[in-house]
Scaffold this motif. Structure first.
Motif, PDB file in Angstrom:
ATOM      1  N   THR A   1       0.829  -1.208   0.000  1.00 23.54           N
ATOM      2  CA  THR A   1       0.000   0.000   0.000  1.00 23.54           C
ATOM      3  C   THR A   1       0.857   1.248   0.000  1.00 23.54           C
ATOM      4  O   THR A   1       0.484   2.254  -0.584  1.00 23.54           O
ATOM      5  CB  THR A   1      -0.941   0.026   1.220  1.00 23.54           C
ATOM      6  OG1 THR A   1      -0.193  -0.351   2.360  1.00 23.54           O
ATOM      7  CG2 THR A   1      -2.112  -0.889   1.044  1.00 23.54           C
ATOM      8  N   ALA A   2       2.022   1.171   0.650  1.00 25.14           N
ATOM      9  CA  ALA A   2       2.919   2.325   0.617  1.00 25.14           C
ATOM     10  C   ALA A   2       3.370   2.586  -0.818  1.00 25.14           C
ATOM     11  O   ALA A   2       3.403   3.731  -1.264  1.00 25.14           O
ATOM     12  CB  ALA A   2       4.127   2.086   1.520  1.00 25.14           C
ATOM     13  N   GLY A   3       3.687   1.509  -1.549  1.00 21.82           N
ATOM     14  CA  GLY A   3       4.077   1.677  -2.940  1.00 21.82           C
ATOM     15  C   GLY A   3       2.938   2.238  -3.773  1.00 21.82           C
ATOM     16  O   GLY A   3       3.137   3.131  -4.601  1.00 21.82           O
TER      17      GLY A   3
ATOM     18  N   PHE B   1       0.562   4.096  -2.686  1.00 24.60           N
ATOM     19  CA  PHE B   1       0.444   5.508  -2.317  1.00 24.60           C
ATOM     20  C   PHE B   1       1.401   6.363  -3.140  1.00 24.60           C
ATOM     21  O   PHE B   1       1.037   7.410  -3.678  1.00 24.60           O
ATOM     22  CB  PHE B   1       0.734   5.674  -0.821  1.00 24.60           C
ATOM     23  CG  PHE B   1       1.067   7.077  -0.416  1.00 24.60           C
ATOM     24  CD1 PHE B   1       0.078   8.036  -0.309  1.00 24.60           C
ATOM     25  CD2 PHE B   1       2.374   7.443  -0.158  1.00 24.60           C
ATOM     26  CE1 PHE B   1       0.384   9.323   0.039  1.00 24.60           C
ATOM     27  CE2 PHE B   1       2.691   8.727   0.200  1.00 24.60           C
ATOM     28  CZ  PHE B   1       1.688   9.681   0.297  1.00 24.60           C
ATOM     29  N   MET B   2       2.655   5.891  -3.252  1.00 22.95           N
ATOM     30  CA  MET B   2       3.645   6.658  -4.015  1.00 22.95           C
ATOM     31  C   MET B   2       3.225   6.774  -5.477  1.00 22.95           C
ATOM     32  O   MET B   2       3.344   7.838  -6.084  1.00 22.95           O
ATOM     33  CB  MET B   2       5.011   5.988  -3.919  1.00 22.95           C
ATOM     34  CG  MET B   2       5.714   6.282  -2.620  1.00 22.95           C
ATOM     35  SD  MET B   2       7.351   5.557  -2.590  1.00 22.95           S
ATOM     36  CE  MET B   2       8.268   6.755  -3.541  1.00 22.95           C
TER      37      MET B   2
ATOM     38  N   LEU C   1       0.178   6.635  -6.781  1.00 26.87           N
ATOM     39  CA  LEU C   1      -0.952   7.555  -6.901  1.00 26.87           C
ATOM     40  C   LEU C   1      -0.486   9.000  -6.789  1.00 26.87           C
ATOM     41  O   LEU C   1      -0.899   9.861  -7.557  1.00 26.87           O
ATOM     42  CB  LEU C   1      -1.985   7.267  -5.801  1.00 26.87           C
ATOM     43  CG  LEU C   1      -2.914   6.095  -6.034  1.00 26.87           C
ATOM     44  CD1 LEU C   1      -3.784   5.861  -4.811  1.00 26.87           C
ATOM     45  CD2 LEU C   1      -3.793   6.381  -7.252  1.00 26.87           C
TER      46      LEU C   1
END
Lengths: 259, 275, 157
Positions: free
Chosen positions: C10-12, C14-15, C17
């Protein structure tokens, strides 16, 4: 109550605040010197990016959408008096990209993620977790502070872009669905009014600077918190106060420099 | 484990830890005032004393977190007070420390907490790390808790995980800061048994810092009682229990008043009231 | 272990997006200045007065924007303003006797340059200069000219 507020460092003791600011600035090279191109560090940064980035999205996106609606509503009511309602897209985009996007995102991010970084690090200090790391020959600045710092620095410009996009979307929906402006005219006027360099990129530069400021203030306040429950509370409050003031002062300085 | 009687003539040459004439000051207050202490290799030693007497200061001096104003601290023939940066880190890898709050990292599972020092300091492959961590957790009886987060553990369980973490790199010296504080009698007994067990199984030197006199029986080889920034008495628990010095008696028997006064220094009560 | 991977995933996301939003706004919501990005050629023009013409002001022909103002400098010898314009490479076929004039959008709008095509068979090349120019009309000068003229008229009478 009065005494508590005074003790909590909410008073404006100028010389102490300045000294704090100085040691906060000196903390930056200490953090940066610990950057290594290692997978382990990258993994730690990504984990923190989830906490400060992904989990800030809801508040940022919601706020962005409604800010966009409000600016469009206000802007339309003013513009329509001069018969210039087709410039709504330009007005909304310019005010967002140059000012409101970076500043509001930074302030929201301070409240959402900056405080939690400060509280988390402060609590780790109060519960001897940082001591334990040091005693295991693990550098707490590298293991705890650095990933949070980098993650916040990365997250702020990205969140600002999301905020802007949602706000423009909100304004677009208002213009097209509510007051029946021509969608092509809205978007076209916006594009021709917004220049990449002076309007859009200047906002991006601002958000990068704000990201560094919030990240630094949050980790500094947490890392230097008094290791007690009250110390953590003070660190959290100070993070909001110091970050917000610095953001608004720097916004003025950067605007003056970038114009 | 033959260390029962090194009294005032404590300058045994082959002691594992040796503090000589250590002075430590906080602001202007002398916390340690010419303290001498020797701990033999392989023993379980307690440093006893009332709260706030500087017991934790000794721990921090031994781990190199703070430096004395004067005096020397030698652990395993290394001058800890002179170690710097990388040397200090290399030295700390030979230490296991269990802190009072257990100090497990809150955002990691039990397994990751215990694996942390291994991951940070070695390049062992994952299956080896797993075997190592599981064997340490098995030793403290918590192999079943690997996926739990620290907030889900009871105080006693957290101490045991912290112990597993302290032992995971096979240290030469294990330091325990107040290991019994806040534990119920069963958990305290478990921790006490583990300390003894670890010492015998791994042949490490163990230093227990505590104010809990009752736990000492059957656990330690030798105790040092600290009062007023110095070691006031040393000996086996039985010897100390028989000691007739008023100060030692007050501490060992837990009397409210004695040479350690009940009242914090204050002006005369009558004067204060009449003001 | 699974949860650890979803966190990083999800962190990836987020980046991705965030970057997508950043780039989308940069390319779709702004004037990227496509005239200056390789696909343009430059022509020069000299004016005795440019009014408040600014760099990046549009250059139009028949009302269609075909380029923008790249730079404005003062010629230290002739005391004329030298304006360099970027013209979209799409509009390469401009006659050499094209003329340039500075006009105002609406009454209070910004200044822009309007090009009038001539009839020459030769076409402008990169770096060429336009020789026929109409300077900006400065309102104050107009007003004062009108005032002085009327004074003169009165004196004559």
């Amino acid at each position: 109550m009065n005494k508590y507020e005074h003790d909590a460092g909410l008073s404006l003791n100028l010389s102490r605040q300045l000294a704090d600011l100085g040691s906060c600035g000196l903390f930056l090279p200490q953090i940066l010197l610990r950057i290594r191109p290692s997978l382990k560090q990258l993994g730690n940064v990504m984990r923190q990016l989830y906490f400060v980035g992904t989990r800030s999205m809801i508040i940022i996106l919601t706020s962005g959408f409604f800010i966009g609606l409000v600016i469009a509503l206000q802007g339309y009511n003013t513009l329509v008096q001069f018969g210039a309602s087709e410039s709504l897209g330009a007005v909304v985009a310019l005010s967002l990209f140059r000012e409101l996007g970076p500043v509001l995102t930074a302030l929201l991010f301070t409240g959402r993620a900056g405080t939690s970084i400060a509280a988390e690090i402060g609590l780790m200090k109060a519960t001897e977790q940082l001591d334990a790391l040091e005693l295991m020959a693990i550098d707490p600045v590298e293991r705890i502070v650095l990933p949070r710092f980098i993650a916040a620095v990365i997250a702020v410009p990205l969140l600002t872009a999301m905020f802007n996009l949602l706000a423009v979307t909100g304004a677009y929906l208002f213009a097209v669905e509510w007051v029946n402006l021509d969608p092509g005219l809205f978007w076209g006027r916006m594009i021709s009014a917004v220049d990449l360099g002076p309007d859009y990129l200047s906002g991006v530069y601002k958000s990068v600077v704000f990201g560094i400021v919030i990240a630094l203030v949050s980790v500094f306040q947490g890392y230097n918190a008094e290791p007690t429950g009250r110390g953590v509370a003070v660190a959290t409050t100070q993070t909001v106060i110091v970050s917000s003031i610095l953001i608004l002062i720097l916004d003025f300085i950067l605007t003056a420099l970038l114009i | 484990m033959t260390t029962s009687t090194q009294q005032q003539d404590a300058s045994t040459t082959d002691s594992f830890i040796s503090l000589r004439d250590v002075v430590f000051r906080h602001d202007t207050r002398n916390i340690l005032d010419g303290l001498n202490l020797d701990i033999a290799q392989g023993s379980v030693v307690a440093i006893l004393g009332p709260s706030g007497v500087g017991k934790s200061t000794i721990l921090k001096l031994i781990t190199g977190q703070i430096r004395p104003v004067s005096g020397t601290i030698t652990v395993n023939r290394q001058r800890v007070d002179q170690l710097s940066g990388t040397q200090l880190n290399r030295y700390r890898k030979t230490l296991g420390v269990m802190l009072q709050n257990s100090a497990l990292l809150t955002d990691m599972t039990v397994f990751e907490n215990v694996a942390l020092p291994v991951r940070e300091h070695t390049r062992l492959p994952e299956p080896v790390i797993r075997r190592l961590v599981l064997s340490k957790l098995q030793a403290v009886g918590l192999r079943g808790s690997i996926d739990m987060l620290p907030r889900e553990l009871s105080g006693g369980m957290a101490r045991r995980v912290a112990l597993a973490r302290a032992l995971v790199l096979d240290p030469e010296l294990v330091l325990y800061d107040e290991p019994f504080t806040g534990l119920d009698p069963i958990a305290a007994a478990t921790v006490s048994k583990l300390i003894r067990h670890v010492n015998e199984a791994l042949n490490v030197t163990s230093v227990v810092i505590t104010h809990d006199v009752d736990r000492m029986q059957g656990l330690i080889d030798c105790a040092h009682i600290m009062i007023g920034g110095k070691i006031a008495a040393s000996g086996t628990p039985a010897q100390l229990a028989a000691d007739e010095t008023p100060m030692i008696r007050q501490f060992m028997q837990g009397l409210a008043d004695g040479p350690v006064p009940f009242h914090y220094p204050a002006p005369d009560l009558a004067e204060d009231l009449l003001q | 272990m699974r949860s650890r991977h979803t966190v990083e995933l999800t962190a990836g996301l987020f980046m991705l997006l965030g970057l997508a939003a950043l780039l989308f706004l940069a390319f779709e919501a702004t004037d990227v200045g496509s005239y200056s990005a390789g696909k343009a050629y430059q022509i020069k023009a000299r004016f005795t007065n440019i009014g408040d013409l600014k760099p990046r002001a549009p250059v139009a022909m028949a009302g269609v924007t075909i380029g923008d103002v790249k730079s404005i400098t003062l010629d230290p010898v002739t005391y004329e303003a030298e304006v360099i314009m970027n013209i979209d490479a799409k509009y390469a076929e401009l006659p050499t006797d094209t003329s340039a004039g500075i006009y105002t959008k609406g009454i209070l709008g910004d200044k822009y340059i309007e090009l009038e095509p001539g009839g020459s068979p030769d076409m402008l090349q990169d770096g060429d200069q336009l020789f026929i120019t109409n300077s900006a009309v400065v309102l104050e000068k107009l007003v004062s000219k009108y005032l002085f003229n009327s004074e003169d008229d009165e004196e004559q009478e």
